[in-house]
Write a protein that holds these residues in place. Structure first.
Motif, short mmCIF file in Angstrom:
data_model
loop_
_atom_site.label_atom_id
_atom_site.label_comp_id
_atom_site.label_asym_id
_atom_site.label_seq_id
_atom_site.Cartn_x
_atom_site.Cartn_y
_atom_site.Cartn_z
N PHE A 1 -10.47 -0.71 1.32
CA PHE A 1 -10.10 -0.95 -0.08
C PHE A 1 -11.01 -1.97 -0.77
O PHE A 1 -10.77 -2.37 -1.89
CB PHE A 1 -8.66 -1.47 -0.17
N GLU B 1 -4.80 12.66 10.47
CA GLU B 1 -5.59 12.33 9.29
C GLU B 1 -6.88 11.68 9.81
O GLU B 1 -6.93 10.48 10.05
CB GLU B 1 -4.85 11.34 8.38
N ASP C 1 -4.05 10.67 -1.91
CA ASP C 1 -5.20 9.77 -1.89
C ASP C 1 -6.36 10.24 -2.77
O ASP C 1 -7.36 9.53 -2.87
CB ASP C 1 -5.74 9.63 -0.45
N ASP D 1 0.86 -1.19 0.00
CA ASP D 1 0.00 0.00 0.00
C ASP D 1 0.90 1.24 0.00
O ASP D 1 0.80 2.10 0.88
CB ASP D 1 -0.95 0.00 1.21
N ARG E 1 2.69 13.21 11.07
CA ARG E 1 1.36 13.12 10.48
C ARG E 1 0.87 11.72 10.85
O ARG E 1 1.55 10.73 10.60
CB ARG E 1 1.46 13.31 8.97
N ARG F 1 0.01 9.88 -8.25
CA ARG F 1 1.31 9.49 -7.69
C ARG F 1 2.36 9.29 -8.77
O ARG F 1 3.42 8.71 -8.52
CB ARG F 1 1.15 8.19 -6.89
N TYR G 1 2.37 2.53 3.27
CA TYR G 1 1.51 2.61 4.46
C TYR G 1 1.33 1.21 5.06
O TYR G 1 0.38 0.94 5.79
CB TYR G 1 0.17 3.27 4.13
N ASP H 1 -1.48 8.65 10.53
CA ASP H 1 -2.35 7.97 9.57
C ASP H 1 -3.58 7.36 10.28
O ASP H 1 -3.46 6.83 11.39
CB ASP H 1 -1.52 6.85 8.92
N VAL H 2 -4.72 7.44 9.63
CA VAL H 2 -5.96 6.85 10.14
C VAL H 2 -6.17 7.18 11.62
O VAL H 2 -6.41 6.30 12.46
CB VAL H 2 -5.99 5.31 9.93
C1 NOJ Z 1 -4.41 6.85 4.71
C2 NOJ Z 1 -3.28 7.06 3.77
O1 NOJ Z 1 -3.23 8.40 3.39
C3 NOJ Z 1 -3.51 6.12 2.62
O2 NOJ Z 1 -2.63 6.35 1.55
C4 NOJ Z 1 -3.40 4.72 3.12
O3 NOJ Z 1 -3.71 3.82 2.08
C5 NOJ Z 1 -4.36 4.46 4.28
N1 NOJ Z 1 -4.36 5.52 5.23
C6 NOJ Z 1 -4.00 3.18 5.02
O4 NOJ Z 1 -2.82 3.36 5.73
#
Ligand code: NOJ
Length: 549
Positions: free
Chosen positions: A153, A271, A332, A68, A205, A423, A71, A207-208
């Motif tokens: 996803f 985020e 994203d 991913d 930053r 990207r 990530y 994530d999630v």
């Molecule tokens: C948010 C990230 O910005 C994204 O790119 C990623 O796929 C998901 N979180 C999972 O980590």
């Protein structure tokens, strides 16, 4: 801590910063293997310094199978060999600091990669073992998973192990979710923050940020709304749960302690895809310093909608003494130059695959994008730019299906194309096998149009998007940073229309969302996204900054 960090500083630098997001795989490829790297970022620091950014946020650069895009982290204390070494990262931090640029790195705490040693141990261990307790392994009901949860996803959020148990992954099956009720998990992340602070980074930053905490009774979900929309449902079993705030407060304690010891401010930005009314909870004084503002990012080209999103974000930040943040793009979402080329109401994620692609008006998109940039940079708070938007890069929506790398493509049963189109590696020069990204074919193919959009071509053109961004960032620093609160001023020409006019002290930002020109307010024209008409008016779909005294 690294030697050339900025001197003792408690200025809360992040409150007004312009932060530039680097997606390391696609920024610059110093060793010409087709993938961007840390030394590529080092080589291009002068571009960022000339552009005038205050900080860079680097998307994950850790060892990872890249299932991913990074990530999926296999080791939180190292750099992927594809991207370089820890020593390269140290040098990058020092060199950026020497140029007055701060570094924010990405921390991914909701899940690890399945290649993380903890997960490898968990798979080898027995049900009920301490190794499995770091993740969320559960028994299913025969051949059915423990709950009906759906992964972001696509497909089920549970994968069955050969031994019969299931593990939870809110994203790809290669991204097992951690168990945040486990004290070892909590201690590990406190230590990871400490590790990177000691290397000199200035912020994180997260994530999630609205994930992490789960309802440990694992109920089924009854709503059938889209999976990210579920984040806005009260008492959701895995999004935006109250327990997440204890974790955040713990991290904030670590950053505040280190900041006090090292005489500087270390920040964290969330985020968090949550309902606007939930966001202030993340921004309380002992939680995040900032959060991204997806409400504004996802706004259509429409003056009242933009105005409402701005009012909401300022109000939300005000209630807790935080400052708002603004962004138009990230790794994203479909690049805003392309989103603004589409008719309002288009589902741009679906449009990537389904089209029709000829409904995109690229010139309109760029015109609007340039105008939106001036709006963005006039707002109080900080701004996050995504690499390549300073070049006005469009989304590469027509990447051949066989090169798609985003797990979204396969996991959605090939019904959603995913995020590769934003990207694609950056163009630095008009020619060459990778337009100056490196000397090898890049990991995603670049379209021919990238040559004309390259940084070297745009640098010498005063009308280019790069020149607009450079001028805007310099003027922002001189005039808008530190200016007073935002007030709305009805532009005399069109009181209730598609014209936004905001004032901060003696500065005006006027944005004409309409296609017809409007009169410019009296005063000194500092900058405009398009040249005024022959009779001195602001053209359609453009914006201007005016100094009124
Ligand atoms: C948010 C990230 O910005 C994204 O790119 C990623 O796929 C998901 N979180 C999972 O980590």
């Amino acid at each position: 801590m690294s030697s050339s960090s900025p001197a003792a500083d408690h200025s809360e630098w992040w409150r007004n910063a312009v932060v530039y997001q680097v997606y390391p795989r696609s920024f610059a490829d110093a060793n010409s293997d087709g993938t961007g790297d840390v030394n590529g970022i080092r080589q291009r620091l002068p571009h960022l310094a000339t552009l005038g950014v205050d900080a860079i946020w680097i998307s994950p650069w850790y060892p990872s199978p890249l299932l991913d895009g990074g990530y999926d982290v296999a080791d939180y204390r190292n750099i992927s060999p594809r991207f370089g070494t820890l020593d390269d990262a140290r040098q990058l931090i020092d060199e950026a600091h020497a140029l007055g640029i701060r570094i924010i790195i990405d921390i991914v705490p909701n899940h690890t990669s399945w290649e993380h040693p903890w997960f490898v141990e968990a798979m080898a261990a027995a049900p009920g073992s301490p190794e499995r307790d770091r993740y969320l392994f559960r028994d299913g009901d025969g051949d059915s998973p423990p709950t009906n949860w759906i992964a972001v996803f696509g497909g089920p959020a549970w994968t069955r192990t050969p031994g019969g148990q299931w593990y939870l992954h809110l994203f790809d099956s290669s991204q097992p979710d951690l168990n945040w009720t486990n004290p070892e998990v909590r201690a590990e992340f406190r230590s990871i923050f400490e590790f990177w602070c000691n290397l000199g980074v200035d912020g994180f930053r997260i994530d999630v940020a609205h994930g992490l905490a789960k309802d440990m009774s694992f109920p089924d979900i009854s709503e059938s709304t889209a999976v990210l929309e579920n984040a806005k449902v009260p008492d959701h079993p895995h999004w935006d749960r109250d327990e997440v705030h204890d974790i955040i407060r713990e991290w904030r304690g670590v950053l505040d302690r280190i900041g006090a010891e090292q005489h500087r401010d270390v920040m964290m930005v969330a985020e968090a895809w949550v309902a606007p009314e939930s966001l202030p909870k993340y921004l309380r004084s002992d939680e995040y310093h900032q959060s991204f503002n997806f409400d504004f990012l996802t706004c259509e080209w429409d003056a009242p909608s933009m105005r409402d999103a701005i009012v909401r974000a300022i109000g939300a930040a005000d209630t807790v003494g935080s400052t708002p943040t603004w962004a138009l793009s990230n790794h994203d979402v479909v690049r805003h130059t392309t989103r603004y080329g589409l008719p309002n109401g288009t589902d741009w994620r679906a449009w990537l695959l389904d089209g029709p692609h000829d409904i995109c008006d690229a010139e309109q998109g760029l015109r609007r994008a340039r105008a939106a940039t001036l709006l963005l940079l006039s707002l109080p708070g900080s701004t996050y730019l995504y690499q390549g938007e300073e070049l006005g890069l469009p989304e590469v929506f027509d990447l051949p299906l066989e090169v798609l790398d985003d797990p979204v493509w396969e996991n959605s049963g090939r019904t959603r194309k995913g995020r590769d189109g934003c990207r694609v590696p950056l163009p630095w020069t008009p020619d060459g096998v990778a337009f100056g990204f490196g000397d090898a074919p890049p990991w995603l193919p670049q379209p021919a149009i990238f040559g004309a959009l390259s940084a070297t071509v745009q640098r010498d053109d005063p009308d280019s998007t790069l020149s607009l961004y450079t001028a805007a960032l310099a003027l922002r620093r001189r005039h808008w940073v530190g200016a007073g609160p935002l007030e709305w001023s009805d532009h005399f020409d069109r009181p209730e229309s598609q014209v936004l006019c905001l004032r901060r002290d003696d500065l005006l930002c006027i944005v004409n969302f309409d296609v017809e020109p409007v009169a410019l307010p009296a005063g000194e024209l500092l900058l405009a996204s398009a040249a005024p008409t022959a009779d001195g008016r602001l053209p359609g779909e453009s914006a201007a900054w005016v100094l009124t005294s």
